[in-house]
Write an enzyme that holds these catalytic residues in place. Structure first.
Site, short mmCIF file in Angstrom:
data_model
loop_
_atom_site.label_atom_id
_atom_site.label_comp_id
_atom_site.label_asym_id
_atom_site.label_seq_id
_atom_site.Cartn_x
_atom_site.Cartn_y
_atom_site.Cartn_z
N ASP A 113 0.85 -1.19 0.00
CA ASP A 113 0.00 0.00 0.00
C ASP A 113 0.88 1.24 0.00
OD1 ASP A 113 -2.70 -0.97 0.07
OD2 ASP A 113 -2.19 -1.81 2.03
N PHE A 223 -10.70 -1.77 10.05
CA PHE A 223 -9.74 -2.14 9.02
C PHE A 223 -10.46 -2.78 7.81
CE2 PHE A 223 -6.55 -5.20 7.32
CZ PHE A 223 -5.69 -4.23 6.81
P1 FAD Z 1 -1.35 -6.55 -6.57
O1 FAD Z 1 -1.60 -8.01 -6.59
O2 FAD Z 1 -0.23 -6.03 -7.39
O3 FAD Z 1 -2.67 -5.82 -7.00
C1 FAD Z 1 -3.88 -6.05 -6.28
C2 FAD Z 1 -5.07 -5.63 -7.11
O4 FAD Z 1 -5.12 -4.23 -7.26
C3 FAD Z 1 -5.03 -6.23 -8.46
O5 FAD Z 1 -6.23 -6.89 -8.69
C4 FAD Z 1 -4.87 -5.10 -9.42
O6 FAD Z 1 -5.74 -5.26 -10.51
C5 FAD Z 1 -5.23 -3.89 -8.63
N1 FAD Z 1 -4.28 -2.81 -8.84
C6 FAD Z 1 -2.96 -2.86 -8.55
N2 FAD Z 1 -2.38 -1.67 -8.86
C7 FAD Z 1 -3.38 -0.91 -9.34
C8 FAD Z 1 -3.44 0.41 -9.81
N3 FAD Z 1 -2.35 1.20 -9.85
N4 FAD Z 1 -4.65 0.88 -10.24
C9 FAD Z 1 -5.75 0.11 -10.21
N5 FAD Z 1 -5.76 -1.16 -9.75
C10 FAD Z 1 -4.60 -1.66 -9.33
N6 FAD Z 1 1.01 -5.18 2.84
C11 FAD Z 1 2.22 -4.76 3.32
O7 FAD Z 1 2.54 -3.57 3.27
N7 FAD Z 1 3.10 -5.67 3.88
C12 FAD Z 1 2.82 -6.99 3.96
O8 FAD Z 1 3.65 -7.77 4.47
C13 FAD Z 1 1.56 -7.45 3.46
N8 FAD Z 1 1.22 -8.77 3.51
C14 FAD Z 1 0.04 -9.19 2.94
C15 FAD Z 1 -0.25 -10.56 2.92
C16 FAD Z 1 -1.43 -11.04 2.34
C17 FAD Z 1 -1.70 -12.51 2.31
C18 FAD Z 1 -2.37 -10.10 1.79
C19 FAD Z 1 -3.66 -10.59 1.19
C20 FAD Z 1 -2.10 -8.74 1.82
C21 FAD Z 1 -0.90 -8.26 2.38
N9 FAD Z 1 -0.56 -6.90 2.39
C22 FAD Z 1 0.66 -6.49 2.90
C23 FAD Z 1 -1.51 -5.90 1.86
C24 FAD Z 1 -1.23 -5.56 0.39
O9 FAD Z 1 0.02 -4.93 0.29
C25 FAD Z 1 -2.33 -4.62 -0.11
O10 FAD Z 1 -3.55 -5.29 -0.18
C26 FAD Z 1 -2.03 -3.86 -1.38
O11 FAD Z 1 -3.03 -2.86 -1.56
C27 FAD Z 1 -2.01 -4.68 -2.65
O12 FAD Z 1 -0.89 -5.46 -2.75
P2 FAD Z 1 -0.95 -6.77 -3.72
O13 FAD Z 1 0.35 -7.41 -3.77
O14 FAD Z 1 -2.11 -7.57 -3.35
O15 FAD Z 1 -1.21 -6.01 -5.10
#
Ligand code: FAD
Length: 305
Positions: A113, A223
């Site tokens: 995020d 949250f």
């Molecule tokens: P991605 O898989 O890259 O994208 C998620 C979705 O958002 C995709 O469907 C994509 O279509 C959409 N998307 C991505 N970028 C954009 C954009 N620019 N515009 C429009 N749509 C977009 N957060 C942390 O900071 N640290 C952690 O250790 C952490 N651990 C996590 C572990 C798990 C199992 C989960 C489910 C979440 C975790 N998170 C963590 C939260 C996560 O970083 C957030 O949910 C973040 O918003 C998205 O990361 P992602 O890797 O899921 O994104």
């Protein structure tokens, strides 16, 4: 031949695989609490444990320290979470190498995020990896690591629709992710419908349910609304009036999570990832109820029979 009394788990437990998620502690006191949690959960022989990574690498050192301690002082296999936030490709590649040098073989790859918080507009670093899929590719290029990614049964709040969301999951799997862990959810029908959509999109990796035992209903409700996870009215109703009664709150939370996991087991699931919030009590109780128990307890029960 192995002594059958020493079988670690109950019959149900034999089919169950669990993993636990921790966050890196900020103070000595929190470190003590985390270590009590690790010590309590270790005998359950989790498949692995994972340690989160703060936005913008804010916990980079603490995540590394926590992982190092787990590697040196326990028998647990840690997975390192990583994000792309506010980091160049070079920075991220260096962190991957640092973890690999410590002996880490598993990663959880995330976009992350924005440092301004959930809901702020995400802007990739101009020289950085732009999303989870990009990061998976970087980790897989660095070595033969096991890489898990996120999945969203109620879709990620930034995704326009499920198709866009699942397309991102597909890109992550195409780049080498071997499993997905879901955002927490409380309605198993939503999870099941999501998995059907994922399979229809030709994605066949395990979609491991992320289970959040509710340690503090108010915090979780707050949250949830930001990360797009829906809390059914019946759950709010069960916690109603328990703000100042932590004991009953914990009993209710354990019952709700155990009910959810049992229902998933009945639907054929066998692997669960617990968001522990660095507390052992609820995760341990739920594991006990689903048959994931320490070797010694099962041995003692069998010997007494
Ligand atoms: P991605 O898989 O890259 O994208 C998620 C979705 O958002 C995709 O469907 C994509 O279509 C959409 N998307 C991505 N970028 C954009 C954009 N620019 N515009 C429009 N749509 C977009 N957060 C942390 O900071 N640290 C952690 O250790 C952490 N651990 C996590 C572990 C798990 C199992 C989960 C489910 C979440 C975790 N998170 C963590 C939260 C996560 O970083 C957030 O949910 C973040 O918003 C998205 O990361 P992602 O890797 O899921 O994104």
């Amino acid at each position: 031949m192995a002594d059958p009394r020493l079988s670690r788990r109950s019959d149900l437990g034999d089919r169950i695989k669990v993993s636990f998620e921790f966050f890196p502690p900020k103070s000595d006191e929190m470190e003590g609490r985390l270590w009590d949690t690790v010590t309590k959960l270790e005998p359950l022989s989790p498949h692995y444990v994972s340690v989160t990574y703060g936005a913008g690498g804010s916990t980079r050192e603490r995540t590394a320290r926590t992982i190092s301690r787990i590697l040196t002082e326990s028998s647990l296999r840690p997975a390192a979470h990583m994000t792309c936030v506010d980091a160049t490709r070079g920075d991220v590649d260096e962190v991957i190498r640092q973890f690999a040098d410590m002996g880490v073989t598993r990663f959880v790859a995330l976009r992350g995020d924005p440092a301004a918080g959930v809901g702020a507009k995400y802007r990739p670093h101009p020289d950085g990896y732009s999303n989870g899929a990009d990061l998976v590719g970087a980790i897989r290029r660095a070595g033969d690591f096991e890489v898990s990614v996120s999945a969203y049964p109620e879709k990620h709040p930034e995704s326009a629709d499920f198709a866009t969301d699942i397309d991102m999951l597909k890109r992550k799997v195409d780049n080498g992710a071997t499993r997905a862990i879901t955002q927490f959810f409380f309605d198993n029908d939503l999870y099941e419908r999501y998995v059907e959509r994922v399979r229809r999109a030709g994605i066949y990796v395990p979609i491991v349910p992320g289970v959040l035992p509710i340690h503090n209903f108010k915090q979780v409700a707050n949250f949830s609304s930001r990360c797009g996870a829906h809390i059914p009215a019946w759950i709010a109703e069960r916690f109603d009036g328990l703000d100042k009664d932590p004991q009953t709150h914990a009993l209710v939370a354990a019952a709700i999570a155990a009910e959810q996991v049992h229902d998933l087991i009945e639907r054929g699931l066998g692997e669960f990832h617990f968001y522990t919030m660095n507390r052992a009590d609820l995760a341990y109780a739920i594991c006990h109820m689903i048959g994931a128990r320490p070797e010694i307890a099962v041995a003692a029960t069998s010997a007494a029979a």
